[in-house]
Design a protein around this motif. Structure first.
Motif, PDB file in Angstrom:
ATOM      1  N   PHE A   1      -3.303  -3.007   3.869  1.00 38.07           N
ATOM      2  CA  PHE A   1      -3.049  -2.370   2.580  1.00 38.07           C
ATOM      3  C   PHE A   1      -3.669  -0.966   2.538  1.00 38.07           C
ATOM      4  N   ALA A   2      -4.923  -0.847   3.005  1.00 39.91           N
ATOM      5  CA  ALA A   2      -5.586   0.457   3.040  1.00 39.91           C
ATOM      6  C   ALA A   2      -4.846   1.413   3.961  1.00 39.91           C
ATOM      7  N   THR A   3      -4.362   0.884   5.113  1.00 40.06           N
ATOM      8  CA  THR A   3      -3.601   1.731   6.030  1.00 40.06           C
ATOM      9  C   THR A   3      -2.330   2.232   5.371  1.00 40.06           C
ATOM     10  N   GLY A   4      -1.652   1.360   4.617  1.00 36.12           N
ATOM     11  CA  GLY A   4      -0.442   1.774   3.911  1.00 36.12           C
ATOM     12  C   GLY A   4      -0.713   2.860   2.899  1.00 36.12           C
ATOM     13  N   LEU A   5      -1.800   2.716   2.140  1.00 38.95           N
ATOM     14  CA  LEU A   5      -2.168   3.754   1.175  1.00 38.95           C
ATOM     15  C   LEU A   5      -2.365   5.100   1.868  1.00 38.95           C
ATOM     16  N   LEU A   6      -3.157   5.073   2.942  1.00 36.21           N
ATOM     17  CA  LEU A   6      -3.454   6.307   3.652  1.00 36.21           C
ATOM     18  C   LEU A   6      -2.206   6.891   4.306  1.00 36.21           C
ATOM     19  N   ALA A   7      -1.367   6.023   4.905  1.00 33.17           N
ATOM     20  CA  ALA A   7      -0.155   6.497   5.573  1.00 33.17           C
ATOM     21  C   ALA A   7       0.736   7.250   4.600  1.00 33.17           C
ATOM     22  N   ALA A   8       0.957   6.686   3.414  1.00 29.58           N
ATOM     23  CA  ALA A   8       1.825   7.343   2.431  1.00 29.58           C
ATOM     24  C   ALA A   8       1.198   8.630   1.921  1.00 29.58           C
ATOM     25  N   PHE A   9      -0.106   8.609   1.671  1.00 29.14           N
ATOM     26  CA  PHE A   9      -0.766   9.779   1.099  1.00 29.14           C
ATOM     27  C   PHE A   9      -0.712  10.974   2.045  1.00 29.14           C
ATOM     28  N   VAL A  10      -0.872  10.708   3.343  1.00 33.20           N
ATOM     29  CA  VAL A  10      -0.881  11.804   4.315  1.00 33.20           C
ATOM     30  C   VAL A  10       0.532  12.167   4.768  1.00 33.20           C
ATOM     31  N   ALA A  11       1.446  11.199   4.764  1.00 32.32           N
ATOM     32  CA  ALA A  11       2.785  11.446   5.289  1.00 32.32           C
ATOM     33  C   ALA A  11       3.697  12.142   4.308  1.00 32.32           C
ATOM     34  N   THR A  12       3.498  11.945   3.006  1.00 33.91           N
ATOM     35  CA  THR A  12       4.454  12.440   2.021  1.00 33.91           C
ATOM     36  C   THR A  12       4.456  13.940   1.780  1.00 33.91           C
ATOM     37  N   PRO A  13       3.463  14.748   2.220  1.00 35.06           N
ATOM     38  CA  PRO A  13       3.559  16.178   1.945  1.00 35.06           C
ATOM     39  C   PRO A  13       4.808  16.838   2.472  1.00 35.06           C
ATOM     40  N   CYS A  14       5.314  16.454   3.611  1.00 37.63           N
ATOM     41  CA  CYS A  14       6.509  17.094   4.146  1.00 37.63           C
ATOM     42  C   CYS A  14       7.741  16.296   3.754  1.00 37.63           C
ATOM     43  N   THR A  15       8.887  16.968   3.716  1.00 31.16           N
ATOM     44  CA  THR A  15      10.140  16.323   3.375  1.00 31.16           C
ATOM     45  C   THR A  15      11.074  16.401   4.558  1.00 31.16           C
ATOM     46  N   GLY A  16      11.911  15.392   4.694  1.00 34.05           N
ATOM     47  CA  GLY A  16      12.864  15.330   5.789  1.00 34.05           C
ATOM     48  C   GLY A  16      14.275  15.240   5.281  1.00 34.05           C
ATOM     49  N   PRO A  17      15.246  15.045   6.171  1.00 34.75           N
ATOM     50  CA  PRO A  17      16.642  14.917   5.769  1.00 34.75           C
ATOM     51  C   PRO A  17      16.808  13.785   4.746  1.00 34.75           C
TER      52      PRO A  17
ATOM     53  N   GLY B   1       0.813  -1.217   0.000  1.00 34.41           N
ATOM     54  CA  GLY B   1       0.000   0.000   0.000  1.00 34.41           C
ATOM     55  C   GLY B   1       0.840   1.257   0.000  1.00 34.41           C
ATOM     56  N   VAL B   2       1.888   1.284   0.829  1.00 35.01           N
ATOM     57  CA  VAL B   2       2.746   2.471   0.909  1.00 35.01           C
ATOM     58  C   VAL B   2       3.477   2.701  -0.411  1.00 35.01           C
ATOM     59  N   VAL B   3       4.122   1.635  -0.930  1.00 40.14           N
ATOM     60  CA  VAL B   3       4.909   1.780  -2.160  1.00 40.14           C
ATOM     61  C   VAL B   3       4.009   2.156  -3.333  1.00 40.14           C
ATOM     62  N   LEU B   4       2.840   1.525  -3.422  1.00 39.72           N
ATOM     63  CA  LEU B   4       1.911   1.841  -4.513  1.00 39.72           C
ATOM     64  C   LEU B   4       1.479   3.310  -4.443  1.00 39.72           C
ATOM     65  N   ALA B   5       1.199   3.800  -3.238  1.00 40.24           N
ATOM     66  CA  ALA B   5       0.787   5.200  -3.095  1.00 40.24           C
ATOM     67  C   ALA B   5       1.915   6.142  -3.522  1.00 40.24           C
ATOM     68  N   CYS B   6       3.143   5.857  -3.103  1.00 40.05           N
ATOM     69  CA  CYS B   6       4.275   6.710  -3.476  1.00 40.05           C
ATOM     70  C   CYS B   6       4.522   6.685  -4.977  1.00 40.05           C
ATOM     71  N   LEU B   7       4.444   5.487  -5.586  1.00 40.65           N
ATOM     72  CA  LEU B   7       4.614   5.395  -7.038  1.00 40.65           C
ATOM     73  C   LEU B   7       3.488   6.120  -7.771  1.00 40.65           C
ATOM     74  N   GLY B   8       2.251   5.982  -7.254  1.00 40.67           N
ATOM     75  CA  GLY B   8       1.134   6.672  -7.884  1.00 40.67           C
ATOM     76  C   GLY B   8       1.265   8.178  -7.820  1.00 40.67           C
ATOM     77  N   LEU B   9       1.620   8.694  -6.633  1.00 38.62           N
ATOM     78  CA  LEU B   9       1.809  10.133  -6.494  1.00 38.62           C
ATOM     79  C   LEU B   9       2.967  10.620  -7.354  1.00 38.62           C
ATOM     80  N   GLY B  10       4.056   9.840  -7.385  1.00 41.63           N
ATOM     81  CA  GLY B  10       5.208  10.221  -8.202  1.00 41.63           C
ATOM     82  C   GLY B  10       4.871  10.232  -9.678  1.00 41.63           C
ATOM     83  N   THR B  11       4.144   9.220 -10.149  1.00 42.64           N
ATOM     84  CA  THR B  11       3.759   9.165 -11.559  1.00 42.64           C
ATOM     85  C   THR B  11       2.872  10.349 -11.929  1.00 42.64           C
ATOM     86  N   LEU B  12       1.907  10.649 -11.069  1.00 37.70           N
ATOM     87  CA  LEU B  12       1.018  11.784 -11.335  1.00 37.70           C
ATOM     88  C   LEU B  12       1.794  13.085 -11.344  1.00 37.70           C
ATOM     89  N   LEU B  13       2.724  13.240 -10.405  1.00 36.96           N
ATOM     90  CA  LEU B  13       3.540  14.452 -10.350  1.00 36.96           C
ATOM     91  C   LEU B  13       4.341  14.618 -11.634  1.00 36.96           C
TER      92      LEU B  13
END
Length: 693
Positions: free
Chosen positions: A423-439, A354-366
């Motif tokens: 899987f749903a938790t992973g999707l949501l975790a990535a979608f909400v967590a990725t707005p900010c950037t860290g080191p 779920g996490v990886v799919l969300a990150c790949l989806g957001l990255g592809t859309l971006l």
């Protein structure tokens, strides 16, 4: 040896003859037109190898700049030319007819392409391309409509023929309050490469022009090329060599003739369809370094290092403040892992997927949106009122689920065999967590915006894997699972307790809704969220009629909310610092004042930004230190989409926020850490004060 010398001499003669023939042909087709201009005034339009039009970014207020786009579309198989056409060709000539007091600036070009034929290199544009020309509107100009006219002369060529084109293009300029940005115009503007914030340097050697171009170490561009604006300085067709020394790209370009005594070298440093404009002044250029492209243009960029940075950045994102709103979901996932080994592994894999799919989806859309001309960056999803509205409804629905009002199998986090919920938790975790950037993460994502798509997606996938890694290890390492409490009745109570932080997340999203859409938008968001909960409860109770009524309310609230958000303007941010809104012009004026400058970028949805502001920025000690040192503070609010802020972030090699820049008086800018302290800012101001005194 003699045969090799003869062959070299023969090749040089051939190139010279081709250049001479090209110049002669150009003279034959260009001179009659110039004579006709002088004898008869402007000739009739002659555009028969494509189309040309003038488009204005209306309306614009008086005392500002109205951008004009000259849009050219050559026929298939034909091309136009950059301002420096290269070994042959002709740049465009423009003569403006403007209202009294108005003036036209220099045109800004998109990144050109190289076109090599017969050993000659030209700098060309194939397909639609637009030049952006700033028109200055004098202060005091009355609101109204004003005719604008430009006479242009340019050259359009195919592989075997060049045809001069000319046209008088007209449009109506509208002076008045600024309107809604035009998506088509923003796409043309987005194609203009941004200016590097720091100056480059150049030096001559006996054989080459050497350039030192500042570029963050994480951004090793694919297929780099330097387009030099000034003519007759370099051999355009000769191979260009590139190496990296720290945060600097060193370009070595064989020169043409003797070194010229000039004060600056300007141009475009490109990699693919993207690039940066630069201005280079005489100075020291580093030697040595790590080659990143040889004569054939082969790239040896350390992709593995960027992937490692993305992986580590995703891992550290688990402890960043911007992830706190979803810690409740993660905690329940951890508690569930106390079951059988097979179940734990299934949970870990499902969550990771779920996490990886969300990150790949957001990255592809971006990447797709940026390729289409949109000026957006990481966390673009929270700049959309519609997405925030959906997140608000989802957060309220999950809060109700955790509180025990209902339970959906797809969102069940306490029942055995909840791979679907993980899987749903992973999707949501990535979608909400990725707005900010860290080191580590910022540099990797900044590089992803300029790398080939497959390398960029590898970085987004590595980010997701890093974010999911603790849970994946938990599923496959029994020793880690034994450290967790045993599953039991306590989990049901714990789930209800965790409805509190999830409810606080919903409140934060409600506040964000009010910030980006206004009170009416936020109120309709609450109605939508309540209707979602009602629909879910009715569905679980098998009350079809109530569910249909709730769905109808959801649809009506959504439509009304979108309409309300379109008319809302984001309000000013409250701050104890005396700051001004960021713009490229404001930054240039601030740096020209001779005072130190602090620039920070924030957004209402960036929790890391808000933590930094509460802990470091919004402090009386920082305010007093800045005032004593005469620091000019510029604030960029990225809550809603702002193409100018996106261009600046891209030029700094980052894809998201927070970003903090410090410009000492008369010096170049430096990026500050993403986690600030009050002492760090006070020390910078005190150092600036002591240096100034």
């Amino acid at each position: 040896m003699q045969a090799r010398t003869f062959a070299t001499w023969q090749a040089l003669c051939a190139r010279g003859l081709l250049a001479l023939l090209a110049a002669a042909m150009l003279l034959l087709v260009w001179t009659p037109g110039m004579a006709q201009d002088a004898a008869e005034g402007r000739p009739a339009d002659m555009v028969d190898r494509g189309t040309a039009r003038l488009v204005l970014d209306n309306p614009q207020p008086a005392g500002g700049t109205l951008d004009a786009a000259l849009v050219f579309v050559p026929d298939e198989g034909w091309h136009g030319y950059w301002s420096n056409p290269g070994d042959a060709g002709q740049g465009i000539e423009l003569v403006w007819t403007l209202p009294a007091g108005w003036s036209a600036g220099e045109p800004a070009f998109p990144v050109p392409q190289t076109y090599v034929t017969g050993g000659l290199m030209n700098h060309v544009f194939e397909g639609e391309h637009a030049l952006i020309v700033p028109l200055s509107v004098p202060p005091g100009t009355p609101p109204g409509s004003y005719p604008v006219e430009v006479f242009g002369r340019w050259l359009t060529c195919s592989a075997s023929l060049c045809v001069p084109q000319r046209a008088t293009l007209r449009a109506i300029a509208v002076v008045g309050p600024s309107g809604t940005p035009d998506a088509q115009f923003e796409r043309w503007r987005a194609a203009i490469p941004p200016m590097l914030a720091s100056e480059a340097r150049f030096a001559w050697t006996p054989t080459a022009l050497r350039l030192a171009i500042p570029l963050p170490a994480a951004m090793d561009p694919a297929a780099p090329h330097v387009f030099v604006q000034e003519g007759e300085l370099v051999d355009y067709a000769a191979p260009q060599r590139f190496s990296r020394v720290g945060d600097t790209i060193v370009a070595e370009i064989p020169r043409k003739g003797a070194p010229q005594d000039i004060g600056q070298v300007t141009g475009i440093f490109s990699f693919g369809d993207f690039g940066f404009r630069f201005t280079a002044v005489p100075g020291d250029v580093p030697t040595g370094g790590t080659p990143i492209a040889g004569p054939g243009g082969d790239l040896t960029a350390p992709l593995w290092l960027l992937i490692g940075g993305a992986l580590l950045g995703g891992l550290l994102l688990n402890v960043m403040p911007c992830v706190f709103p979803i810690l409740s979901l993660k905690a329940l996932s951890l508690a569930k892992a106390g079951g059988s080994e097979a179940e734990a592994q299934r949970e870990g894999l499902a969550y990771t997927a779920g996490v990886v799919l969300a990150c790949l989806g957001l990255g592809t859309l971006l990447l797709a949106l940026r390729a289409g001309g949109s000026e957006i960056g990481w966390a673009f999803q929270l700049q959309s009122p519609g997405i925030v509205l959906a997140l608000l409804a989802l957060a309220v629905a999950i809060t109700a689920n955790l509180a025990g009002i209902y339970e959906l199998p797809a969102l069940s986090l306490t029942r055995p065999g909840g791979g679907q919920g993980a899987f749903a938790t992973g999707l949501l975790a990535a979608f909400v967590a990725t707005p900010c950037t860290g080191p580590f993460m910022a540099a990797a994502l900044g590089a992803a915006l300029v790398l080939p798509w497959w390398q960029a997606l590898a970085l987004f996938g590595a980010l997701g894997l890093g974010l999911a890694l603790p849970f994946l290890l938990l599923g496959f390492v029994p020793a880690l699972r034994r450290m967790l409490p045993r599953p039991g009745a306590w989990m049901e109570t714990f789930r209800r307790v965790l409805a509190i932080p999830m409810g606080l997340t919903a409140l934060a999203l409600l506040w964000l809704s009010w910030r980006i859409g206004g009170p009416v938008f936020a109120g309709l968001g609450l109605v939508l969220a309540a209707a979602v909960v009602a629909a879910l409860v009715a569905w679980r109770m098998r009350k079809a009629l109530l569910a249909l009524v709730a769905i109808a309310i959801m649809a009506g609230a959504s439509v009304m909310a979108v309409q309300a958000s379109r008319t809302h303007q984001t309000g000013a941010l409250d701050s104890i610092l005396d700051s001004e809104p960021f713009s490229a012009r404001a930054l240039a004026e601030a740096r020209a004042s001779g005072q130190p400058v602090f620039v920070y970028f924030t957004a209402d949805w960036c929790v890391t930004c808000k933590v930094n502001e509460a802990a470091a920025l919004e402090r009386e000690g920082v305010r007093d230190a800045f005032e004593d040192a005469g620091v000019i503070v510029l604030r960029g609010d990225w809550t809603r989409e702002d193409p100018e802020i996106t261009r600046f972030l891209t030029a700094q090699g980052v894809a998201g926020i927070p970003l903090y820049m410090w410009y000492p008086a008369g010096g170049e800018g430096e990026q500050l850490p993403q986690l600030l302290t009050q002492g760090m800012l006070v020390d910078l101001a005190q150092d600036a004060s002591s240096t100034g005194s």
